[in-house]
Every structure is written in C-alpha cells, then in structure tokens.
Design an enzyme around this catalytic site. Structure first.
Site, PDB file in Angstrom:
ATOM      1  N   ASP A   1      -5.627  -6.800   5.515  1.00  0.00           N
ATOM      2  CA  ASP A   1      -6.762  -6.144   5.083  1.00  0.00           C
ATOM      3  C   ASP A   1      -8.055  -6.783   4.909  1.00  0.00           C
ATOM      4  O   ASP A   1      -8.895  -7.150   5.282  1.00  0.00           O
ATOM      5  CB  ASP A   1      -6.836  -5.350   4.074  1.00  0.00           C
ATOM      6  CG  ASP A   1      -7.833  -4.339   3.666  1.00  0.00           C
ATOM      7  OD1 ASP A   1      -8.268  -4.341   4.260  1.00  0.00           O
ATOM      8  OD2 ASP A   1      -7.492  -3.596   2.855  1.00  0.00           O
TER       9      ASP A   1
ATOM     10  N   ASP B   1     -11.303  -8.457   7.506  1.00  0.00           N
ATOM     11  CA  ASP B   1     -13.040  -8.262   7.246  1.00  0.00           C
ATOM     12  C   ASP B   1     -13.149  -9.954   7.293  1.00  0.00           C
ATOM     13  O   ASP B   1     -14.381 -10.333   7.613  1.00  0.00           O
ATOM     14  CB  ASP B   1     -12.771  -7.946   5.356  1.00  0.00           C
ATOM     15  CG  ASP B   1     -12.508  -5.939   5.861  1.00  0.00           C
ATOM     16  OD1 ASP B   1     -12.675  -5.785   6.587  1.00  0.00           O
ATOM     17  OD2 ASP B   1     -12.214  -5.757   4.793  1.00  0.00           O
TER      18      ASP B   1
ATOM     19  N   TYR C   1       0.787  -1.396  -0.314  1.00  0.00           N
ATOM     20  CA  TYR C   1      -0.032   0.025  -0.048  1.00  0.00           C
ATOM     21  C   TYR C   1       0.746   1.054  -0.138  1.00  0.00           C
ATOM     22  O   TYR C   1       0.080   2.294  -0.490  1.00  0.00           O
ATOM     23  CB  TYR C   1      -0.543   0.266   1.028  1.00  0.00           C
ATOM     24  CG  TYR C   1      -2.162  -0.845   1.026  1.00  0.00           C
ATOM     25  CD1 TYR C   1      -2.021  -1.793   0.151  1.00  0.00           C
ATOM     26  CD2 TYR C   1      -2.861  -1.027   1.997  1.00  0.00           C
ATOM     27  CE1 TYR C   1      -3.534  -2.232   0.341  1.00  0.00           C
ATOM     28  CE2 TYR C   1      -4.105  -2.593   1.936  1.00  0.00           C
ATOM     29  CZ  TYR C   1      -3.533  -2.274   1.422  1.00  0.00           C
ATOM     30  OH  TYR C   1      -5.373  -4.129   0.590  1.00  0.00           O
TER      31      TYR C   1
ATOM     32  N   LYS D   1       3.187 -15.448   2.351  1.00  0.00           N
ATOM     33  CA  LYS D   1       3.200 -15.910   0.800  1.00  0.00           C
ATOM     34  C   LYS D   1       4.173 -16.467   0.425  1.00  0.00           C
ATOM     35  O   LYS D   1       5.121 -15.211  -1.001  1.00  0.00           O
ATOM     36  CB  LYS D   1       2.520 -15.754   0.244  1.00  0.00           C
ATOM     37  CG  LYS D   1       2.150 -16.227  -1.430  1.00  0.00           C
ATOM     38  CD  LYS D   1       1.434 -17.368  -1.080  1.00  0.00           C
ATOM     39  CE  LYS D   1       0.817 -17.990  -2.900  1.00  0.00           C
ATOM     40  NZ  LYS D   1       0.124 -19.101  -2.029  1.00  0.00           N
TER      41      LYS D   1
ATOM     42  N   ASP E   1      -3.576 -18.080   1.342  1.00  0.00           N
ATOM     43  CA  ASP E   1      -4.513 -18.849   1.285  1.00  0.00           C
ATOM     44  C   ASP E   1      -4.404 -20.187   1.237  1.00  0.00           C
ATOM     45  O   ASP E   1      -6.477 -20.509   1.809  1.00  0.00           O
ATOM     46  CB  ASP E   1      -4.210 -19.083  -0.875  1.00  0.00           C
ATOM     47  CG  ASP E   1      -3.047 -20.246  -0.901  1.00  0.00           C
ATOM     48  OD1 ASP E   1      -1.513 -20.211   0.868  1.00  0.00           O
ATOM     49  OD2 ASP E   1      -2.024 -20.497  -1.590  1.00  0.00           O
TER      50      ASP E   1
END
Length: 780
Positions: A661, A665, A554, A605, A637
């Site tokens: 992020d 959620d 970001y 990852k 994942d």
C-alpha cells in the site's frame, strides 16, 4: 509394497498373457502338481478379495476437496502426466487420483478391452495414489469409475493428459486420449482431453511444463464449474496445444476438419513380439515353463511333419473339370504409422478456421464435442470455463483462470458485462470518460459491452445506508470485470468503522476474491519533466509492484480495542499470513517477473517481524520452481529509500498488503503524478477489479480538473488482464501516448508549453486519437 490384481508390469498384450496363463493352469491341473496347489489357491483368494472389495484402504481423499481423476494415453511414466499431476497437487485445492495405462496407448487404445484379464498395480505419483493398468485409457477411466480401485463414489472431473500427439480432425477417432475422456462422458462426468502437438526432432520434454502452465487456468475453471454443477455433464472438451506452448498466440475455438495424417502401412519381418524378451526376464519361472511348452510343441510339430508331408492350402474355387484349384496360404506382417501431411501442400482455399490449421499457426485449440454446440459456444454461457473461452488469453495466463479464446471474424460480436462503480469525489467524472473510451476501443475490435452502474463507498452510505450494498456485490460477481473510480471523502471520515467508505472497498475485494494487485510505475518520456526526481534518476524507470491484497494486518484477527495490564486503553491489529496466501501471490510475482526482465525483489521486515520471517521462508521455497528468475530480498525501510535513490534497479517488487500500500504510492510519484497510474486486482477464478490508484480528491470533485488517464489506462488493463482482449487494450494505450504527444495535459501533469485541459477535454482527445487509429495487428 505395490498391490496387484494380476501380473505386475506386463508388457505383452493382456489377451496373450491371459491365454498363456490359461495354458499353464491347464498343464498344472493335468500334471497334478500338488506342491503348487496351496500357492495357487492363495493367489486366487487374493485376487478374489481385491476384485470384490476394491483397493481402497488408503484412497479416501479429503471430503472437502473436489475429486479429480487423471489419466493419459502415453503411460504412467510419461512426463506429461507427471507434470500435470504435480501441478494439480501443488495447487492444494483438489483431491487427485490417478489411473493410467502402464504403456503408450495413444494410437492403439481407443476402446475398452473385452474378455481379457487386466492388471491394476498400485503405486505413488507425486504423493498421490495411482494405479497403472495393463489396458487402454478407456479401461483406466471405466475401471476407476467402477468403484473397484478408489473409495470415492465419483470425481467431479476427469482429465486425460497431457498426451503426446494430435487430436484434431479425424485423429479423434484414433486417439486413445480422446477415448479416455469419452468414457467419462458416457458415464455422465465432464472431461478434458489435453494433447501436445509433438513434433519429432523438434519438441522437447520441457514443452510439457510450458503446456501445463498454459492449461492450468482452464483446468482450475473447469474443476470449479464441475464442483458447482455448472459444467455440463454431457460435454467433452478436447484441448490441443501447439508444439511450442511458450510462444502460444492465444486460445481458439475452431471447426472440426476432416484432416488426418496419412495412414502408412509398413511391411515388417515376422520377428517375435518386441517385448517378449523383456517379459521373460521379468518372469523367470513362467519363462522356464514356456520354454518347456516350446520344446513340447516343436517335438509334436516334427512328428506331424513326418506323418504328413503336405503344404498348407486353401480351396479357392472349383474348375470346370471339377478339380479344386489350390493356392498356398501366405502370411505377411505389417505395422501402421502416421505420416503428417505438409500443410502447404493442402488446398489453399481450405478454411483458415479449421482445427489443424489453428494448431499449426500457434494457437491452443479448443474444439467442443456436444450435442448442443451452439450453447457451448454462446458468449452468454454461465459456467466460468465457457465464459473464459471468448477472446484471447492474457500475456500472464496464470494470473487468472479466465483465459479465453481468440474468436474468428465470422463469429458474433464478443459481449461482456462490465460493472461500473463510480464511487465518490472525482470517481464519477473519470469513470464516465473511461467508459466512453472502453466502448469505442471495443467497437473497433468487434466487442460489445453491457455496462451496469452500481453504488459503492460514501455514495452507497448516503443512498442505501451501507458502504457495500448486497446488490452491488452480486452485480460485481456476475460480471466479467469491474471498473472502479474512487471512494472516500471528508464527509464520512468520522463515521463508525463499519460505515466508512474504505470498509466497503475492503469487503468488495474480499468478496471478489482478488488477492493480487498489480501496479505498474513507468516514467513516460513525455512526462519525465513532471517527475520530482532528477531526469538522470527518473529516466528509464519501468517497474511493477505486486501487492498481496486480502491478507495481512488489514484483515488479521484478533483486532480491536482494549486495556492492558496497567489499565491503559490500547488498540491492536494482527499481521498474519498462511502458507497458501504467501505461495499464491509469490507464484504470481515470479510469473510476472518471467515475462518482464527476470528479476524479483521481495520486500519484508524479516529483521523484526515473525510474519516477515515466515513470508521470506515461503518465497524462498517457491523460488525453487522458478530458477530463471533472480530473487533478492530487501527490508521495507531500505526499499523505500532505494525507490528514490536508484529506482531503475527494480524490475518486479513483491510485498505484503500494508507495505505494498505504501510502496506503490511512493513508486507512483516517480512518474510525476498519481493521476497517471492504473492498477489491476486479479482473482483466481472470478472477475477482476480495475481502478486508478489515486483517491477521490474531494477538493477538486465536480470542477472538471481531474486527470482521467489513470482510469482510462485501468480500462486498458481490464481489457488485457480481465478479458484477454490485448488488441483493444493496445488501442487505448496507443491513444493515450498519442494524446500526450499532442501536448494535452491536465493540471497535475501540466508544464510550460503544453495545452492545459480538463477531464472531459482530455477524454475527448483520447477518443479522437483512438478513432483515428489504423487497424491494430493481432498481438501475439
């Protein structure tokens, strides 16, 4: 090789050593030992060169880092000093120098040493240059500040600790620890004195590590303020840590008492100095010469006894007959020891707010020594260190430097400045409700709030022209905490990137320096039916997602648009993390896991991304500092799948910005509604940012349909993590549970048999539950 201005590792008192050396020097001059003259001259030249120029060839710290001088009273080999220096060095933000006594001076080193030769031996302590001095803590500070040892001109702060022993009551007059800090104070340099209330047969050396963890936030804040010049130069802060730091009930400013331990003088036999044998073994050549001196003295004494067979007498008085009365001189030997009084035997009417009682009751004591005490204790004090000393610390004291003091009931109301950022969509509705709840909970606990409402996001774009006005950022920085509603909406989706509401939020986070985002996901029994998962899967879920907030893709550079080798248009971003960024968020996560169930899962990852490989390597390194936490790694994942398949396996989850992020959620839906979940974004020193994790929901804005509970619970996190007001936070949490127990539900969590209410009504019911509460017991 260690360099030394005099004799290395002397264990005898400096004055005695100086006298012995003087005697030996005199014998050599009389004896004319020419063979030793050259060696003596060389030693003298060496000492002259060192004393005139200072041992500073390798002591220049990085100019960009604030200089911190560390000393103590227990000696350079003490665990308290070593662990303290290790923690400061590990921070990587300070240039640390050490100058400490070579032996324990806690109860015997409360002044500088005049007229005696002191040895200053260079050594290394946890990777930094250190000097061990054959003097008192006050000597160490005075010598270090004189410029004779280090190349820097002056430190921003002097820390004397962590010392073993008491410094409350009249112990301040006996304490060598206080004396070291006082010497800095007299030189115009702010100082901290930190002591651990050591209890014989009860305390352990591991207590020092807990003590360091407890005080590190205070030290960070003090260094930051001192570096900015906002820490008063005429201020000495003495911190006394309770015997069991891990169970500390909070920070407390207390009144100085007249208490001191009983002074117990013990008669002892006239034995030789306890360290003389050790000294002789270390200096064999000097020992041989002293032995010769002893033989010479014995022979001379025998000759005198033969010639004068008389007793050693003193003339006390003259009798009426004119004859002096004679009395034999008697020499006795004594040793002073401190005996602690039993607190239960003291006057029961004594003030419970006195310093020694605060420590005995498990509080970390912070008495102030300053000519303007009222200014130091004022709740409007500007420096961050003093702003933090106003209520009790958070359960996760290392998450912020703003650890604070539990105030007594006789103190004035605690006042805080809260910046409100309602934002867009449903933001103004939910923030309005949370503001009322926050004010009522505070009033029950003697807290007063000053609210300042400022624009952010789309509202700011419409009114000011930018998503984050300078005035908004300044107001947020100057506050004690920030409560945010929500930002964004369809109206601004097509704006240029710099004029999107989300850009304002990102810049706000960076401007406040908040880097650790805490998002709890707890399935409440009252709402288990609202979860999209089967009851047997959702029941008992209680996890915390810790997301790195200011780094990664970001914010990484380079980023933007361009063309590739084929002439095609491309867009690109960069996932990048530095070691310091990963290390600090990892430490937060490990400390949170310690306070929960001791399990931490780091999500990355690493099978594809180099940034993730680096992330995993750094987390593994930090894990060595937390052997009591079980660390595991999981690909993102797989983590996304396991959150749905078996969420109870997770306790604390650590991950980077973009993965956090997404996963936070996803975790929110385990609970049944995103409208139930709060979040806290914590900085290292400044105010925190607290917000619900839901969006602005423009489709229901202004219709009184929003669920305000996430924002209300964010206000509770503001009290707990932002201000250290655990009691007030618990009031809000209990009021929310009670409201749900009564069956009130907004549309997003409504189910058959429950009472459907809107945003305002839900807020009113929470206020009723809050107002009906019995007094809340102090949270420890």
């Amino acid at each position: 090789m260690a360099s030394c201005t005099s004799i290395k590792k002397n264990q005898l008192p400096p004055a005695l050593i100086a006298n012995l050396q003087g005697v030996l020097a005199g014998r050599k001059e009389v004896g004319g030992g020419g063979g030793n003259g050259e060696e003596e001259d060389k030693s003298s030249n060496d000492e002259t060169q060192i004393s005139s120029s200072g041992i500073n060839s390798d002591t220049s710290p990085e100019d960009s880092k604030p200089i911190v001088l560390v000393t103590n009273s227990d000696g350079i080999g003490s665990p308290g000093l070593s662990l303290l220096v290790e923690a400061l060095v590990r921070e990587g933000e300070y240039a640390v120098s050490v100058c400490a006594p070579e032996s324990d001076k806690f109860s015997s080193g409360h002044s500088v040493t005049f007229g005696a030769t002191l040895a200053a031996t260079s050594t290394e302590l946890n990777g930094v240059l250190a000097f061990e001095v054959s003097g008192t803590p006050a000597d160490c500070v005075s010598l270090a500040l004189s410029g004779a040892l280090f190349s820097w001109s002056r430190p921003v702060l002097v820390i004397c600790g962590i010392n073993k022993g008491r410094s409350s009551g009249h112990h301040i007059y006996h304490s060598g620890a206080i004396a070291g800090a006082r010497e800095a104070l007299m030189s115009g340099i702010p100082s901290l004195s930190i002591s651990l209330n050591w209890r014989k047969d009860e305390s352990q050396e591991s207590n020092f590590k807990d003590a360091v963890d407890l005080c590190l936030p205070l030290m960070r804040a003090a260094i930051r303020d001192a570096n900015k010049g906002s820490f008063p130069k005429d201020c000495l802060v003495s911190i006394e840590i309770p015997a069991s730091p891990s169970t500390c009930k909070g920070f407390k400013v207390a009144k100085q008492s007249l208490y001191r331990s009983v002074l117990n003088w013990q008669a002892v036999s006239a034995n030789r100095h306890p360290y003389s044998g050790q000294y002789m073994s270390m200096h064999q050549s000097l020992g041989v010469q002293l032995a010769q001196l002893s033989r010479d003295a014995s022979a001379a004494g025998a000759a005198r006894r033969v010639s004068t067979q008389r007793k050693n007498v003193e003339v006390e008085s003259v009798s009426a007959a004119g004859k002096p009365e004679q009395r034999e001189t008697v020499k006795k030997f004594f040793r002073l020891e401190f005996l602690d009084k039993e607190l239960e035997n003291l006057d029961e009417d004594e003030d419970e707010e006195l310093d020694f009682r605060a420590v005995a009751n498990g509080f970390l004591l912070v008495p102030f020594f300053d000519s303007s005490e009222s200014a130091m204790l004022s709740v409007s004090a500007k420096p961050q260190f003093f702003k933090t000393l106003r209520s009790k610390p958070t359960r996760f004291v290392t998450l912020r430097t703003s650890a604070s003091v539990r105030c007594s009931s006789v103190q004035p109301p605690r006042r805080y400045r809260i910046t409100l950022l309602p934002g867009d969509g449903i933001g103004p509705e939910v923030v309005s409700v949370a503001k009322d709840v926050l004010a009522l909970a505070g009033s029950h606990e003697g807290i007063e709030f000053k609210f300042c409402e400022m624009p952010l996001g789309g509202t700011a774009i419409d009114n000011v022209g930018v998503p984050l006005p300078v005035e908004t950022l300044n107001a947020a920085k100057e506050s004690d905490a920030v409560l945010l509603g929500a930002i964004g909406g369809y109206k601004w989706d097509k704006n240029a990137k710099l004029l999107k509401p989300e850009t304002g939020l990102l810049h706000l986070r960076r401007g406040l320096g908040v880097f650790a985002n805490l998002r709890p996901a707890v399935v409440l029994p009252q709402l288990i039916g609202s979860s999209t998962l089967k009851m047997e899967v959702a029941e008992g879920v209680d996890l915390m997602v810790i997301r790195e907030l200011t780094g990664g893709i970001y914010f990484g550079e380079p980023r933007g648009f361009g063309t590739n080798d084929k002439g095609e248009d491309v867009g690109f971003n960069t996932e990048v993390y530095s070691a310091s960024e990963v290390d600090r968020i990892a430490r937060v996560a490990f400390k949170v896991a310690q306070k929960r169930r001791g399990k931490l899962c780091s999500v990355d990852k690493a099978n594809v991304l180099e940034a993730s490989i680096f992330w995993r390597k750094r987390v593994d390194t930090i894990a060595l500092e937390f052997p009591d936490v079980l660390l595991s790694h999981m690909y993102v994942d797989n983590a996304a799948m396991q959150l749905i398949r078996e969420p109870r396996q997770f306790d604390t989850i650590l991950t980077n910005n973009i993965f956090g992020d997404i996963l936070s959620d996803e975790a929110s839906m385990l609970t049944g509604s995103i409208g139930m979940l709060p979040s806290a974004s914590i900085s290292e020193s400044g105010p925190g940012l607290f917000e619900p994790i839901h969006g602005s929901a423009p489709d229901i804005a202004g219709q009184d349909k929003a669920n305000p509970l996430a924002t209300i619970l964010s206000a509770a996190m503001l009290l707990q993590y932002g201000l250290g007001e655990d009691n007030a936070a618990k009031r809000i949490e209990d009021a929310v549970i009670e409201t749900l127990n009564k069956g009130f539900r907004t549309g997003d969590i409504h189910s058959s048999g429950m009472v459907l209410v809107g945003c305002k009504k839900m807020g009113e019911e929470v206020l009723k539950s809050l107002d009906a509460q019995m007094p809340v017991a102090a949270v420890s």
